[in-house]
Structure formats: C-alpha cells, structure tokens
Design an enzyme around this catalytic site. Structure first.
Site, PDB file in Angstrom:
ATOM      1  CE  LYS A 110      -3.796  -2.467   2.081  1.00 37.01           C
ATOM      2  NZ  LYS A 110      -4.579  -2.875   3.231  1.00 37.01           N
ATOM      3  CG  ASP A 168      -9.760  -0.845   4.023  1.00 40.30           C
ATOM      4  OD1 ASP A 168      -9.401  -0.972   2.831  1.00 40.30           O
ATOM      5  OD2 ASP A 168      -9.109  -1.283   4.991  1.00 40.30           O
ATOM      6  CD  GLN A 227      -3.564  -4.617   6.232  1.00 40.09           C
ATOM      7  OE1 GLN A 227      -3.469  -3.555   5.613  1.00 40.09           O
ATOM      8  NE2 GLN A 227      -4.035  -5.716   5.679  1.00 40.09           N
TER       9      GLN A 227
END
Ligand code: NAP
Length: 295
Positions: A53, A120, A97
C-alpha cells in the site's frame, strides 16, 4: 475454447495512470492526498500488504504514513490515534489493517474512523450506503477492483447471472450488492450451500472468494463464463494459488483471472482511488466553506 487471461497488473496500471492525473490536479490546488495505515502486531502477511500500500501510494504521488502498534496494545490507545487522524487535515484516508489480535474488536475500531476517511469502506455507514445504492460511499477495495476489471474488459453485467462463492463482509457480500446495483441477478454461495455446482454451472459471471484452493473445477463452470478468482492461498510447496483450478477452467471459460496477477493488484489500486476521491471531496468542501453559495 481457451479463455482470455485477464492481466490484473495491466488493468491496475491503466487505472492508476487515470487517477494519477487527478492527483496532479489536486496538487495544483496544493492538496496532496494522504493515507494513514494502522497496523497492530507482526502478522507477516499484513506487513506485506501494508508495504504494498505504501509503495502504491508513492507511485501515484500520495502521502502515506504507517502507525505501528504492539500486538498487546490497549483499544483506547488505538481509538485515540484514529480520532487524531480523523482530525488531521493532511490525512484523507484512514484504515486499520485486518486481521487484528483477538482482544481487539474490529467493528468497534472501524466504527471510530470518520465516514469521510473510511477508504476501506468497512464503516457501517458505508456498508449501509452500499445496501441502499448510495453513490457517494467508498466501495470496499477488492469487490471494487473486480467491478473495475469487468468494466475494463467490457463485460456486460446487466441481466447476467452472477454467482458469488463466499459471503464474507469484505468480499462476497459487498460484491453481490455492487453487482445487484448494476442489475445482475446474483446468487451468493457459502460453506453451507448444498451442491455448489448446481449454482456455479448457471453463472455467466462466476466470482470466487472462498479461500479454498481448487474449489472450482471445469465441470462446475458453464462454457463461455467469465471466471474471477479472488482467492489467495499458499500451497504446501510455497506457491500461491486461487480457488479455481486454473488449468482446467481456462479451457472452458471465456475470460479468467490468474492468481497471482489477477484481482490482487486491483485491491491496492482501488484503495488509492478511494483515497484520492476522499481528498477531492475534502478539497471541494473546503472550497465551498471559503466561498459559500449565497442563500
Ligand atoms: P473469509 O472471511 O474466510 O470468507 C470466506 C467465505 O467463503 C465465507 O463466506 C465461507 O462460508 C465461504 N467458503 C469457505 N469455504 C467454502 C466452500 N468450500 N464452499 C463454499 N463457500 C465456502 O475470506 P475472505 O476474506 O472473503 O477472503 C476469501 C479469499 O479471498 C481468501 O483466499 C483471501 O485470501 C482472498 N482475498 C483476496 C484479496 C485480493 O486482493 N485478491 C482480497 C481479500 C481476500 P461461511 O461464511 O459459511 O463460512
């Protein structure tokens, strides 16, 4: 028939080059899109994903920062950091995460991320927006990447029979909602589905996200189907494999994604897109507050 093998890296490069122009337009207005990634503990797969990322952000010209915490961090410390990032004008996207150590409740932490920075797409507001077909929510990155692959390959969705194998909150369920919103007829299968093949054989577009190598074999696939393999599995010999028996299914499908090199590169790409979109919305809001529309 031998399927066209969809090159996810090529689609990702195309999408990133489109969005790079939008990053440049923002930079011309002195806005650099910024992403903050919170990582807890030292799960090796999570570390690889976070590294990818950060690398992708640098390639497209985004600012990124990683906030690392020990595996036994107290939830309050993470919540405080998320709230600080919510207030930070240099940060437009915040993500935690996953997976998290067992003592942390993902839903609680994800709910702390500001809806405007939830790149997300896991906050309940964004999930609900997907259910009711709101256009301004951030779609979860993996199904968003699959949708983008289908668009790039000019694969029609309206009226098609789509079967999604896997019903997780991050892939299967949002995938089904996104394709329903495009007027597909969608079936979702999961571990308790009786006779999986009875469904998969009807699919014009078959999307597999079960985490089960070799689950889908050629007899389960309709001739000419589009097969999208989301699964990423580490085999005992160390190789990566999807959920689809690639060699047999490619002889029957019209299109197929490989693993690796299919959906994977798109997931991180769509995270970049969501972060840039968040920065664009924030810049538009700031401009509007400086120049309010007269009543
Ligand atoms: P998950 O949370 O474990 O969900 C898997 C889903 O598949 C569940 O709904 C499960 O059913 C269903 N399932 C499992 N075995 C099945 C079987 N034999 N038949 C039918 N359904 C079955 O996993 P996930 O996070 O959605 O990820 C799925 C796969 O995609 C994994 O391999 C993961 O590594 C991969 N992935 C790839 C990307 C990418 O960027 N390419 C991104 C995310 C995930 P139940 O709900 O009934 O248990």
């Amino acid at each position: 028939m031998t399927a066209k093998i969809i090159d996810g890296n090529a689609v990702a490069r195309h999408v990133r080059s489109e969005w790079k122009k939008r990053v440049e337009a923002l930079k011309a207005k002195r806005v650099t899109p910024g992403l903050a990634v919170i990582i807890v503990g030292d799960n090796p797969a999570s570390r690889v994903y976070v590294r990818n990322k950060v690398k992708a952000c640098a390639e497209v010209g985004l600012h990124s920062e990683v906030h690392e915490f020990a595996a036994d961090v107290a939830p309050d410390i993470l919540i405080r950091r998320i709230r600080e990032l919510n207030q930070n004008p240099a940060i437009h996207g915040v993500l935690v995460q996953l997976p998290l150590p067992a003592h942390l409740e993902p839903r609680r932490l994800l709910g702390e991320i500001s809806v405007e920075k939830d790149v997300d797409g896991f906050h309940l507001y964004n999930v609900g927006g997907l259910v009711v077909g709101e256009n301004n929510v951030f779609p979860p990155c993996t199904p968003y990447g699959v949708q983008r692959i289908l668009e790039y390959e000019n694969i029609p969705i309206e009226g098609q029979n789509v079967v999604v194998v896997g019903a997780s909150n991050i892939v299967g369920k949002p995938m089904a909602l996104m394709l329903m919103a495009k007027d597909a007829t969608v079936s979702i299968c999961h571990i308790k589905t009786r006779d999986l093949a009875q469904y998969t054989i009807l699919a014009d577009i078959l999307i597999v996200a079960a985490g089960c190598p070799g689950l889908i074999t050629a007899p389960m696939v309709k001739r000419g189907a589009v097969v999208i393999d989301v699964g990423i599995n580490r085999l005992p010999d160390g190789r990566l494999a999807g959920d689809v028996d690639f060699e047999s299914v490619r002889k029957k499908a019209s299109h197929i994604t490989p693993v690796p090199g299919g959906v994977g590169p798109m997931t991180v790409t769509m995270l970049i897109c969501n972060t840039v979109a968040a920065a664009e919305r924030s810049a538009a809001k700031n401009a509007e507050s400086r120049n309010p529309v007269p009543a």
